[in-house]
Design a protein around this motif. Structure first.
Motif, PDB file in Angstrom:
ATOM      1  N   PRO A  86     -32.517 -15.817  12.225  1.00 36.48           N
ATOM      2  CA  PRO A  86     -32.306 -16.174  10.817  1.00 36.48           C
ATOM      3  C   PRO A  86     -33.599 -16.265  10.009  1.00 36.48           C
ATOM      4  N   GLN A  87     -34.770 -16.237  10.655  1.00 38.95           N
ATOM      5  CA  GLN A  87     -36.021 -16.421   9.926  1.00 38.95           C
ATOM      6  C   GLN A  87     -36.250 -15.341   8.873  1.00 38.95           C
ATOM      7  N   SER A  88     -35.750 -14.127   9.121  1.00 39.86           N
ATOM      8  CA  SER A  88     -35.991 -13.029   8.187  1.00 39.86           C
ATOM      9  C   SER A  88     -34.847 -12.808   7.202  1.00 39.86           C
ATOM     10  N   VAL A  89     -33.836 -13.671   7.206  1.00 38.60           N
ATOM     11  CA  VAL A  89     -32.675 -13.492   6.333  1.00 38.60           C
ATOM     12  C   VAL A  89     -32.995 -14.014   4.941  1.00 38.60           C
ATOM     13  N   SER A  90     -32.706 -13.195   3.928  1.00 41.52           N
ATOM     14  CA  SER A  90     -32.932 -13.614   2.546  1.00 41.52           C
ATOM     15  C   SER A  90     -31.634 -13.914   1.799  1.00 41.52           C
ATOM     16  N   GLU A  91     -30.509 -13.335   2.240  1.00 38.09           N
ATOM     17  CA  GLU A  91     -29.248 -13.571   1.533  1.00 38.09           C
ATOM     18  C   GLU A  91     -28.075 -13.305   2.463  1.00 38.09           C
ATOM     19  N   ILE A  92     -27.044 -14.143   2.339  1.00 39.09           N
ATOM     20  CA  ILE A  92     -25.804 -13.964   3.099  1.00 39.09           C
ATOM     21  C   ILE A  92     -24.632 -14.086   2.135  1.00 39.09           C
ATOM     22  N   THR A  93     -23.733 -13.107   2.195  1.00 41.59           N
ATOM     23  CA  THR A  93     -22.554 -13.078   1.324  1.00 41.59           C
ATOM     24  C   THR A  93     -21.318 -12.796   2.162  1.00 41.59           C
ATOM     25  N   VAL A  94     -20.235 -13.504   1.863  1.00 43.78           N
ATOM     26  CA  VAL A  94     -18.942 -13.186   2.479  1.00 43.78           C
ATOM     27  C   VAL A  94     -18.054 -12.582   1.396  1.00 43.78           C
ATOM     28  N   LYS A  95     -17.309 -11.528   1.773  1.00 46.19           N
ATOM     29  CA  LYS A  95     -16.499 -10.787   0.816  1.00 46.19           C
ATOM     30  C   LYS A  95     -15.061 -10.676   1.313  1.00 46.19           C
ATOM     31  N   LEU A  96     -14.138 -10.708   0.367  1.00 43.99           N
ATOM     32  CA  LEU A  96     -12.718 -10.495   0.649  1.00 43.99           C
ATOM     33  C   LEU A  96     -12.222  -9.384  -0.265  1.00 43.99           C
ATOM     34  N   THR A  97     -11.682  -8.327   0.331  1.00 43.21           N
ATOM     35  CA  THR A  97     -11.167  -7.199  -0.446  1.00 43.21           C
ATOM     36  C   THR A  97      -9.741  -6.894  -0.016  1.00 43.21           C
ATOM     37  N   GLY A  98      -8.966  -6.384  -0.951  1.00 42.91           N
ATOM     38  CA  GLY A  98      -7.598  -5.959  -0.677  1.00 42.91           C
ATOM     39  C   GLY A  98      -7.289  -4.711  -1.470  1.00 42.91           C
ATOM     40  N   VAL A  99      -6.567  -3.781  -0.868  1.00 38.77           N
ATOM     41  CA  VAL A  99      -6.269  -2.518  -1.535  1.00 38.77           C
ATOM     42  C   VAL A  99      -4.865  -2.058  -1.162  1.00 38.77           C
ATOM     43  N   ILE A 100      -4.154  -1.525  -2.151  1.00 36.61           N
ATOM     44  CA  ILE A 100      -2.861  -0.877  -1.939  1.00 36.61           C
ATOM     45  C   ILE A 100      -3.069   0.626  -2.031  1.00 36.61           C
ATOM     46  N   GLU A 101      -2.590   1.341  -1.023  1.00 33.52           N
ATOM     47  CA  GLU A 101      -2.687   2.798  -1.002  1.00 33.52           C
ATOM     48  C   GLU A 101      -1.297   3.387  -0.783  1.00 33.52           C
ATOM     49  N   ALA A 102      -1.060   4.533  -1.391  1.00 34.78           N
ATOM     50  CA  ALA A 102       0.211   5.224  -1.207  1.00 34.78           C
ATOM     51  C   ALA A 102       0.004   6.716  -1.404  1.00 34.78           C
ATOM     52  N   VAL A 103       0.741   7.489  -0.619  1.00 36.91           N
ATOM     53  CA  VAL A 103       0.753   8.943  -0.751  1.00 36.91           C
ATOM     54  C   VAL A 103       2.207   9.389  -0.692  1.00 36.91           C
ATOM     55  N   SER A 104       2.668  10.063  -1.745  1.00 36.85           N
ATOM     56  CA  SER A 104       4.030  10.582  -1.778  1.00 36.85           C
ATOM     57  C   SER A 104       4.031  11.924  -2.498  1.00 36.85           C
ATOM     58  N   PRO A 105       5.062  12.756  -2.302  1.00 35.08           N
ATOM     59  CA  PRO A 105       5.077  14.076  -2.946  1.00 35.08           C
ATOM     60  C   PRO A 105       5.068  14.009  -4.468  1.00 35.08           C
ATOM     61  N   SER A 106       5.740  13.014  -5.053  1.00 34.18           N
ATOM     62  CA  SER A 106       5.864  12.970  -6.516  1.00 34.18           C
ATOM     63  C   SER A 106       4.721  12.232  -7.197  1.00 34.18           C
ATOM     64  N   THR A 107       4.071  11.300  -6.493  1.00 32.23           N
ATOM     65  CA  THR A 107       2.995  10.527  -7.119  1.00 32.23           C
ATOM     66  C   THR A 107       1.611  10.935  -6.652  1.00 32.23           C
ATOM     67  N   GLY A 108       1.515  11.708  -5.561  1.00 31.09           N
ATOM     68  CA  GLY A 108       0.210  12.043  -5.021  1.00 31.09           C
ATOM     69  C   GLY A 108      -0.446  10.838  -4.380  1.00 31.09           C
ATOM     70  N   TYR A 109      -1.780  10.817  -4.389  1.00 31.51           N
ATOM     71  CA  TYR A 109      -2.511   9.702  -3.785  1.00 31.51           C
ATOM     72  C   TYR A 109      -2.754   8.618  -4.827  1.00 31.51           C
ATOM     73  N   LEU A 110      -2.548   7.378  -4.414  1.00 31.81           N
ATOM     74  CA  LEU A 110      -2.714   6.228  -5.299  1.00 31.81           C
ATOM     75  C   LEU A 110      -3.460   5.143  -4.545  1.00 31.81           C
ATOM     76  N   SER A 111      -4.496   4.591  -5.162  1.00 33.73           N
ATOM     77  CA  SER A 111      -5.267   3.507  -4.558  1.00 33.73           C
ATOM     78  C   SER A 111      -5.629   2.501  -5.642  1.00 33.73           C
ATOM     79  N   VAL A 112      -5.282   1.232  -5.413  1.00 32.35           N
ATOM     80  CA  VAL A 112      -5.536   0.172  -6.388  1.00 32.35           C
ATOM     81  C   VAL A 112      -6.152  -1.018  -5.666  1.00 32.35           C
TER      82      VAL A 112
END
Length: 404
Positions: A86-112
């Protein structure tokens, strides 16, 4: 002015003796276990450990040996982050991410992106940590939001899920994934500063599994046994069954469909139902019964799951079978069944046929509960349709009932 305490000695009837178990002449109608109070901690006592790139993340309150940490609605991701050197550590961050993905013939690829939040749990305040030394162990707490916004509207955060939208060899799917990351930035020496930041990550998937409890248990008794004493436990639907043509000189029939009024069910609940066909007194139903084979049902009651994708108003939907009920014939009753307050406009002495049964999800794999996240919505429908000779002579207006 204070009043004297009430006296119960003037009552003519004895106070009933309450017991937790029914006596020989009593029957338990509904049993529901009392939930734990908020003050009691019933969370699991195990931990989930992930080690990568000299970073160890320990997540508390998990089941023993769980491969993926699991969290419910309004949960906090709580744990400890352990850092090598830990002596050389300058910053620590925790992250939480969430994503909805879908692929269908009529809508194509979708990512939110539905979650993208970061919490800094250590910062030395300088690229060279001479003024502040990072500890080797840091506790953290990361709240999981219960809602997100999409296209100007607010939705409940959907559960983790993955579902194929076609055959196994097709690349059409819908999924929602959540990731937790611990990011450590280490300062470099002057000699290697030109290489930029020295960043290390420990990223893993987590499962978000919010629970929706029914307001009360599903009734485990038949309609005929409870319609008089407990009509509030049932919900009634009426449909017209009309002849397909005038060839057989038949009149219209009425289908009465009864389901528990609770409306919200667990994925593994067995849902009771009752079906009644009511006919006029001119013999239309008797004519149907005269040619009916007892081993051939007139109705089909089955579960369907709909996965709907919406991309800028361009919608597509796929349906999957979840289970089918077996109907048991019942003897005729005195006229059309009706719940209190709904009236009986079909007459008191009409021909009728009755069936009852239970339906439940028959799939063994784990299923996500129903939800609407705007981009993707998953809904369960209970469908009814005519079969056999009834489908040859009649057609029924059937939209299906929606359940959570």
């Amino acid at each position: 002015m204070s009043l004297p305490p009430p006296s119960y000695e003037s009552f003519d009837y004895p106070i009933p003796d309450y017991t937790s178990e029914p006596r020989a002449n009593e029957e338990r109608l509904v049993y529901q276990q009392i939930r734990q109070s908020r003050g009691s901690d019933t969370r699991p006592t195990g931990v989930f450990v992930s080690r990568r790139d000299d970073i160890t993340v320990v997540i508390n309150y998990q089941e023993e040996e769980t491969p993926t940490p699991v969290f419910g609605r309004k949960s906090n991701i709580e744990g400890t982050l352990l850092v090598d050197a830990p002596q050389s550590v300058s910053e620590i961050t925790v992250k939480l991410t969430g994503v909805i993905e879908a692929v269908s013939p009529s809508t194509g690829y979708l990512s939110v992106n539905i979650i993208d939040q970061a919490h800094t749990i250590f910062n030395s305040g300088d690229e060279m940590p001479s003024q502040s030394i990072c500890p080797s162990s840091l506790p953290f707490s990361c709240p999981i939001p219960s809602t997100f916004r999409y296209d100007g509207k607010e939705y409940l955060l959907p559960p983790s899920y993955y579902v194929l939208l076609g055959e196994q060899n097709q690349a059409y799917y819908a999924r929602c994934t959540y990731q937790f990351s611990a990011v450590i930035i280490k300062a470099r020496s002057r000699r290697t500063a030109f290489l930029g930041r020295n960043t290390k990550h420990n990223t893993f998937l987590l499962e978000y599994s919010p629970r929706s409890r029914p307001p009360r248990p599903v009734i485990d008794l038949s309609l005929l046994a409870t319609i008089k004493e407990r009509p509030e436990e049932w919900r009634q639907f009426s449909y017209q069954i009309v002849p397909k043509s005038g060839k057989y000189h038949l009149d219209s029939l009425t289908c009465q469909f009864f389901l528990p009024s609770v409306g919200i069910f667990g994925i593994r609940d067995a849902i009771p139902f009752h079906v009644q066909i009511v006919g006029s007194n001119n013999g239309s139903l008797a004519k149907l019964q005269s040619v009916l084979r007892t081993d051939k049902p007139l109705f089909r009651v089955h579960f369907l799951r709909q996965v709907a994708i919406n991309k800028n108003g361009n919608k597509s939907a796929v349906h999957f079978p979840l289970g089918e009920a077996k109907l048991s014939p019942m003897p005729p009753v005195e006229g059309a069944l009706s719940l209190l307050g709904q009236g009986n406009q079909l007459g008191q002495k009409q021909e009728n046929m009755n069936w009852e049964g239970k339906i439940r999800c028959e799939l063994e794999e784990k299923l996500a509960p129903s939800f609407n996240a705007g981009i993707v919505a998953i809904t369960a429908f209970l469908n009814r349709s005519t079969t056999g000779i009834l489908s040859d002579w009649y057609q029924m207006h059937n939209d299906g009932e929606k359940y959570r």
